[in-house]
Design an enzyme around this catalytic site. Sequence first.
Site, mmCIF file in Angstrom:
data_model
loop_
_atom_site.group_PDB
_atom_site.id
_atom_site.type_symbol
_atom_site.label_atom_id
_atom_site.label_comp_id
_atom_site.label_asym_id
_atom_site.label_seq_id
_atom_site.Cartn_x
_atom_site.Cartn_y
_atom_site.Cartn_z
ATOM 1 N N ASP A 47 -13.344 55.255 -33.385
ATOM 2 C CA ASP A 47 -12.415 55.834 -32.412
ATOM 3 C C ASP A 47 -12.492 55.119 -31.067
ATOM 4 O O ASP A 47 -12.329 55.734 -30.014
ATOM 5 C CB ASP A 47 -12.716 57.331 -32.228
ATOM 6 C CG ASP A 47 -11.575 58.048 -31.503
ATOM 7 O OD1 ASP A 47 -10.413 57.638 -31.675
ATOM 8 O OD2 ASP A 47 -11.859 59.001 -30.759
ATOM 9 N N HIS A 251 -25.420 27.572 -29.289
ATOM 10 C CA HIS A 251 -24.646 28.790 -29.047
ATOM 11 C C HIS A 251 -25.531 30.026 -29.131
ATOM 12 O O HIS A 251 -25.139 31.068 -29.664
ATOM 13 C CB HIS A 251 -23.480 28.889 -30.027
ATOM 14 C CG HIS A 251 -22.367 27.943 -29.727
ATOM 15 N ND1 HIS A 251 -21.293 27.753 -30.570
ATOM 16 C CD2 HIS A 251 -22.158 27.124 -28.675
ATOM 17 C CE1 HIS A 251 -20.475 26.845 -30.047
ATOM 18 N NE2 HIS A 251 -20.984 26.453 -28.893
ATOM 19 N N ASP A 268 -25.680 29.273 -19.761
ATOM 20 C CA ASP A 268 -24.302 28.804 -19.920
ATOM 21 C C ASP A 268 -23.430 30.042 -19.838
ATOM 22 O O ASP A 268 -23.374 30.839 -20.781
ATOM 23 C CB ASP A 268 -24.153 28.095 -21.266
ATOM 24 C CG ASP A 268 -22.775 27.452 -21.448
ATOM 25 O OD1 ASP A 268 -21.832 27.851 -20.750
ATOM 26 O OD2 ASP A 268 -22.655 26.550 -22.303
ATOM 27 N N ASP A 279 -16.646 27.941 -16.576
ATOM 28 C CA ASP A 279 -17.642 27.553 -17.583
ATOM 29 C C ASP A 279 -18.704 26.683 -16.897
ATOM 30 O O ASP A 279 -18.453 25.519 -16.598
ATOM 31 C CB ASP A 279 -16.945 26.781 -18.709
ATOM 32 C CG ASP A 279 -17.848 26.517 -19.903
ATOM 33 O OD1 ASP A 279 -19.020 26.936 -19.867
ATOM 34 O OD2 ASP A 279 -17.381 25.885 -20.866
ATOM 35 N N HIS A 362 -23.243 17.059 -29.231
ATOM 36 C CA HIS A 362 -21.922 17.623 -28.944
ATOM 37 C C HIS A 362 -21.152 16.720 -27.989
ATOM 38 O O HIS A 362 -21.700 15.779 -27.406
ATOM 39 C CB HIS A 362 -22.037 19.045 -28.362
ATOM 40 C CG HIS A 362 -22.828 19.142 -27.087
ATOM 41 N ND1 HIS A 362 -22.308 18.801 -25.855
ATOM 42 C CD2 HIS A 362 -24.095 19.558 -26.856
ATOM 43 C CE1 HIS A 362 -23.219 19.008 -24.917
ATOM 44 N NE2 HIS A 362 -24.313 19.464 -25.494
ATOM 45 N N HIS A 366 -14.497 19.455 -22.803
ATOM 46 C CA HIS A 366 -13.400 20.147 -23.486
ATOM 47 C C HIS A 366 -12.434 20.630 -22.420
ATOM 48 O O HIS A 366 -12.787 20.786 -21.247
ATOM 49 C CB HIS A 366 -13.909 21.303 -24.357
ATOM 50 C CG HIS A 366 -14.683 22.364 -23.605
ATOM 51 N ND1 HIS A 366 -14.077 23.322 -22.804
ATOM 52 C CD2 HIS A 366 -16.013 22.615 -23.530
ATOM 53 C CE1 HIS A 366 -14.996 24.110 -22.288
ATOM 54 N NE2 HIS A 366 -16.187 23.707 -22.697
ATOM 55 N N HIS A 373 -12.308 27.170 -24.330
ATOM 56 C CA HIS A 373 -11.967 25.934 -25.030
ATOM 57 C C HIS A 373 -10.448 25.919 -25.091
ATOM 58 O O HIS A 373 -9.846 26.396 -26.049
ATOM 59 C CB HIS A 373 -12.600 25.893 -26.424
ATOM 60 C CG HIS A 373 -14.071 25.635 -26.387
ATOM 61 N ND1 HIS A 373 -14.835 25.505 -27.527
ATOM 62 C CD2 HIS A 373 -14.947 25.472 -25.351
ATOM 63 C CE1 HIS A 373 -16.103 25.272 -27.198
ATOM 64 N NE2 HIS A 373 -16.186 25.259 -25.881
ATOM 65 N N GLU A 403 -20.293 18.166 -19.481
ATOM 66 C CA GLU A 403 -21.502 18.899 -19.854
ATOM 67 C C GLU A 403 -22.422 18.124 -20.796
ATOM 68 O O GLU A 403 -22.577 18.486 -21.958
ATOM 69 C CB GLU A 403 -21.130 20.241 -20.491
ATOM 70 C CG GLU A 403 -20.102 20.153 -21.616
ATOM 71 C CD GLU A 403 -19.856 21.498 -22.273
ATOM 72 O OE1 GLU A 403 -20.828 22.188 -22.623
ATOM 73 O OE2 GLU A 403 -18.676 21.860 -22.439
ATOM 74 N N TYR A 407 -31.642 17.968 -26.180
ATOM 75 C CA TYR A 407 -32.252 19.073 -26.915
ATOM 76 C C TYR A 407 -33.336 18.498 -27.817
ATOM 77 O O TYR A 407 -33.034 17.777 -28.778
ATOM 78 C CB TYR A 407 -31.196 19.813 -27.731
ATOM 79 C CG TYR A 407 -29.941 20.104 -26.927
ATOM 80 C CD1 TYR A 407 -29.844 21.239 -26.130
ATOM 81 C CD2 TYR A 407 -28.871 19.199 -26.927
ATOM 82 C CE1 TYR A 407 -28.716 21.482 -25.372
ATOM 83 C CE2 TYR A 407 -27.742 19.441 -26.175
ATOM 84 C CZ TYR A 407 -27.656 20.578 -25.391
ATOM 85 O OH TYR A 407 -26.542 20.807 -24.630
ATOM 86 N N ARG A 424 -28.979 21.383 -20.401
ATOM 87 C CA ARG A 424 -27.551 21.089 -20.313
ATOM 88 C C ARG A 424 -27.117 21.340 -18.876
ATOM 89 O O ARG A 424 -27.564 22.307 -18.245
ATOM 90 C CB ARG A 424 -26.727 21.933 -21.296
ATOM 91 C CG ARG A 424 -25.241 21.576 -21.322
ATOM 92 C CD ARG A 424 -24.514 22.145 -22.545
ATOM 93 N NE ARG A 424 -24.528 23.592 -22.654
ATOM 94 C CZ ARG A 424 -25.260 24.263 -23.530
ATOM 95 N NH1 ARG A 424 -26.073 23.637 -24.364
ATOM 96 N NH2 ARG A 424 -25.207 25.596 -23.581
ATOM 97 N N GLU A 426 -23.490 21.581 -16.736
ATOM 98 C CA GLU A 426 -22.038 21.653 -16.971
ATOM 99 C C GLU A 426 -21.308 22.096 -15.709
ATOM 100 O O GLU A 426 -21.703 23.069 -15.061
ATOM 101 C CB GLU A 426 -21.742 22.638 -18.102
ATOM 102 C CG GLU A 426 -20.262 22.819 -18.398
ATOM 103 C CD GLU A 426 -20.035 23.800 -19.531
ATOM 104 O OE1 GLU A 426 -18.933 23.780 -20.116
ATOM 105 O OE2 GLU A 426 -20.953 24.599 -19.833
#
Length: 456
Positions: A47, A251, A268, A279, A362, A366, A373, A403, A407, A424, A426
């Site tokens: 609900d 992620h 991030d 971002d 990666h 983007h 994205h 970015e 790793y 990272r 970015e």
Amino acid sequence: MTPSNLPVFQADLYRHRRGQLAARIREQSGSGIAILATAPEQLRNRDSEFPYRHDSDFFYLTGFDEPGATLVLQVDRNTVVAHLFCRPKDPEREIWDGLRLGPEAAPEYLGVDHAYPNTELDQALPKLLADQTALYIRLASSAETDRRIRHWIDRVRGQARAGVNAPSEFRDIEALVHEMRLFKDLSEVETMRRAAAISAEAHLRAMRTCRPGQREYQIEAELLHAFRHSGAQSVAYNSIVAAGANACILHYRASAAELQSGDLCLIDAGCELDGYASDITRTFPINGRFSAAQRALYDITLAAQEAAVDATKPGNTFMQPHDTAVRVLTQGMLDEKLLSLHQLGSVDNAIETGAYRRFYMHRTSHWLGMDVHDVGSYREAGASNATEKPWRILCENMMLTIEPGLYVRPADDVPEAFWNIGIRIEDDALVTQNGCDLISRGVPVKADEIEAVMRG
């Protein structure tokens, strides 16, 4: 009359965008009709719905954020007529769910030509489709949408003996709208600057409050507080707060992991403001000081970002910032003996063989806009084979992220000092006339500056 309690609305902005779309339809088909619905509401549990989020393409053309709405554009050689189907006023439901604009107020407030209750959509569409040659829709978007369109077309075809023709040309409306969205207008840039500023302040808040012994979800809570306190409606995507080895999971979601002294924390995170995303990623030492190994990899990553920023300018391709960052990162991997120069022989060979992908897997960029994205082709039009098409040429008023990252997971051939380090950096970049403008630099990026913030 438009209700007096409604906020100020830029109807001319959305009318102009619909006019631009109409011009593209004329270029392709001479005339036609376009149908675009917003996103449906989604149940979270028995609900309760998920917080409602409009469809980006629909919002781009209307500025209307209520569910249950459909835009229909009739385009001929000289005019464009906008029809909006929306929820009717309903005093009883408005007690529970909030006020609705309603079809009576929509034309004046939204700047559309006609508005109707959405309950009349199935009755009205066959009439609007009659004698239209080209139909612009989302192709194969959902079984339910396809079913309704077939129903409307069949209704028109049923009038063939009366001399009424159904559309014979079906085209993808997303291809046209997404090309428009790739280039940001002044209103979009201003909104994205404000979103980036809010997100930058949230990152600063997280750095300043971070202490060993806290949990990742507590840092996430600081981000959410800053977003909403400054007026952002939502997160632009699920925030990543990753401590220690978790930063090597691209992620990762903020969990209950404890922040340990001596580890890094990678955040991030970005807010969504008035339909537009930000971002930002920053990586910082939980105890306030980078170790020698952390600092070495951090400085390599920052140098890679700076090189990519320099390569982000009109005339370069979308891939040039990535290729530039990869070269800096790969040289750093060789210098720090993450990769073996003896085995690989050179930076060029390490890049050509893809050896660097072990630690950087990666892309560097983007598109960014209404979606984190964002839409828009990464390839130029031309060759029939998509992989043979050249990469997109960067142009003024495109918005993209920059970015790079590193790793490092534990392995026998990797120096132990680098194990479980994930970094990272970015930022959000607006392509300008001569280069790019980093709109997210309200949060520090240099290692010394980050340490100073955490000391302060």
